[in-house]
Design a protein around this motif. Structure first.
Motif, mmCIF file in Angstrom:
data_model
loop_
_atom_site.group_PDB
_atom_site.id
_atom_site.type_symbol
_atom_site.label_atom_id
_atom_site.label_comp_id
_atom_site.label_asym_id
_atom_site.label_seq_id
_atom_site.Cartn_x
_atom_site.Cartn_y
_atom_site.Cartn_z
ATOM 1 N N PHE A 36 0.854 -1.187 0.000
ATOM 2 C CA PHE A 36 0.000 0.000 0.000
ATOM 3 C C PHE A 36 0.885 1.231 0.000
ATOM 4 O O PHE A 36 2.098 1.152 0.252
ATOM 5 N N GLY A 37 0.296 2.371 -0.300
ATOM 6 C CA GLY A 37 1.071 3.599 -0.401
ATOM 7 C C GLY A 37 0.620 4.633 0.618
ATOM 8 O O GLY A 37 0.106 4.293 1.681
ATOM 9 N N LEU A 38 0.779 5.911 0.266
ATOM 10 C CA LEU A 38 0.427 6.993 1.179
ATOM 11 C C LEU A 38 -0.811 7.755 0.730
ATOM 12 O O LEU A 38 -1.077 8.864 1.200
ATOM 13 N N GLY A 39 -1.566 7.152 -0.154
ATOM 14 C CA GLY A 39 -2.810 7.764 -0.615
ATOM 15 C C GLY A 39 -4.001 7.233 0.172
ATOM 16 O O GLY A 39 -3.917 6.963 1.369
ATOM 17 N N ASP A 40 -5.110 7.026 -0.530
ATOM 18 C CA ASP A 40 -6.329 6.557 0.130
ATOM 19 C C ASP A 40 -6.189 5.153 0.690
ATOM 20 O O ASP A 40 -6.971 4.757 1.568
ATOM 21 N N MET A 89 11.888 2.954 -5.381
ATOM 22 C CA MET A 89 10.993 1.821 -5.585
ATOM 23 C C MET A 89 9.559 2.336 -5.693
ATOM 24 O O MET A 89 8.778 2.266 -4.748
ATOM 25 N N PRO A 90 9.178 2.903 -6.857
ATOM 26 C CA PRO A 90 7.833 3.470 -6.997
ATOM 27 C C PRO A 90 6.711 2.460 -6.784
ATOM 28 O O PRO A 90 5.607 2.844 -6.372
ATOM 29 N N LEU A 91 6.960 1.178 -7.055
ATOM 30 C CA LEU A 91 5.927 0.170 -6.863
ATOM 31 C C LEU A 91 5.539 0.020 -5.394
ATOM 32 O O LEU A 91 4.416 -0.362 -5.082
ATOM 33 N N ASP A 92 6.454 0.293 -4.491
ATOM 34 C CA ASP A 92 6.200 0.110 -3.061
ATOM 35 C C ASP A 92 7.117 1.032 -2.271
ATOM 36 O O ASP A 92 8.116 0.612 -1.699
ATOM 37 N N PRO A 93 6.816 2.332 -2.235
ATOM 38 C CA PRO A 93 7.730 3.306 -1.620
ATOM 39 C C PRO A 93 7.973 3.068 -0.137
ATOM 40 O O PRO A 93 9.063 3.346 0.368
ATOM 41 N N LEU A 94 6.993 2.558 0.595
ATOM 42 C CA LEU A 94 7.195 2.319 2.018
ATOM 43 C C LEU A 94 8.121 1.125 2.254
ATOM 44 O O LEU A 94 8.913 1.122 3.203
ATOM 45 N N TYR A 95 8.046 0.130 1.385
ATOM 46 C CA TYR A 95 9.002 -0.986 1.451
ATOM 47 C C TYR A 95 10.411 -0.452 1.190
ATOM 48 O O TYR A 95 11.364 -0.795 1.889
ATOM 49 N N GLY A 96 10.535 0.419 0.193
ATOM 50 C CA GLY A 96 11.833 1.030 -0.077
ATOM 51 C C GLY A 96 12.339 1.823 1.111
ATOM 52 O O GLY A 96 13.536 1.831 1.414
ATOM 53 N N ALA A 97 11.429 2.480 1.822
ATOM 54 C CA ALA A 97 11.831 3.290 2.975
ATOM 55 C C ALA A 97 12.397 2.429 4.083
ATOM 56 O O ALA A 97 13.444 2.748 4.667
#
Length: 260
Positions: free
Chosen positions: A91-95, A143-151
């Motif tokens: 999941f990302g940082l949107g909705d 990692m645009p597919l999963d930015p939080l994983y990249g973080a």
């Protein structure tokens, strides 16, 4: 045998990369403690390699401490710790953002490494040892597919680089392995997309080879990338400008061999 007499603790050892490392080290003579939340699969792996199993949720520091204690109880000490437990974010940082799921993912991918290092250090310092954390290529590049994983994987990379020189004085090496997409459960949701796009997917054995290479080199504070078609080696980080004194000398210790 190469690792005879060595004791290894592997988190996330019930499947995927963790299982592969457990089987490889056991085959080379190590006594292996498999730590995982999957008790059925974890016990099966441990039984198959002549090791032992401990239930361990790496989000809880007390369970990491208990896993270390069990390695010492079962095998008499600890030499190698592979902090491999990990999970995709999804999941990302949107909705779609979910704070509860976010804390759980960070708890596994980052806190699990922090708690694992903290729990293992007292034993590793007794006779010298090795820590390897499973990071990711997502920790070395966007990692645009999963930015939080990249973080959280980038945080593991930064932690390993900082701990390398700190723990060297105690005879403990700490490194990271940073695979590209490997054939594990983490990519199950988009494996078909990778294959249809022509993106090579690493086998688990290819990734495990990098862990053995890290253990054999004696380096520390390194982040080894694993990419299809290229030999694994430590990533050469760009040379940052600071912090430095007024004369231009570095303030923090560094290893020029790790810089590009």
């Amino acid at each position: 045998m190469e690792f005879e007499g060595r004791v290894a603790l592997i988190t996330g050892g019930a499947n995927g990369i963790g299982e592969g490392v457990a089987r490889r080290l056991a085959g080379l003579g190590a006594r292996v403690l498999v730590a995982d939340v999957d008790a059925v699969r974890g016990q099966a792996v441990a039984d198959d390699i002549g090791g032992a199993f401990v239930s361990c949720d790496v989000r809880d520091p007390r369970q990491s401490e208990a896993a270390v204690a069990e390695a010492v109880r079962a095998f008499g000490g600890l030499d190698i710790v592979v902090l491999n437990a990990g999970i995709a974010t999804g999941f990302g940082l949107g909705d779609d953002f979910d704070p509860e799921r976010y804390r759980s993912v960070m708890g596994i991918n980052l806190d699990g490494v922090v708690y694992g290092v903290h729990a293992a250090l007292p034993e590793l310092k007794k006779r010298g040892g090795h820590i390897i954390a499973t990071a990711s290529m997502a920790g070395l590049m966007a990692m645009p597919l999963d930015p939080l994983y990249g973080a959280n994987k980038a945080a593991v990379v930064a932690l390993v680089r900082a701990l390398g020189p700190v723990l060297a004085a105690d005879g403990v090496t700490v490194n990271a392995v940073c695979p590209s997409f490997a054939d594990t459960a983490i990519i199950s949701g988009f494996k078909s997309f990778l294959e249809s796009s022509g993106m090579p997917v690493l086998t688990v054995d290819e990734v495990v080879d990098a862990y053995l290479a890290v253990l054999r080199t004696g380096g520390t504070g390194e982040c080894w990338y694993v990419q299809a078609g290229r030999p694994s080696e430590p990533f050469k980080f760009p040379n940052p400008p600071g912090p430095r004194t007024g004369s231009g000398a570095r303030v923090t210790p560094h290893d020029p061999s790790q810089e590009g």
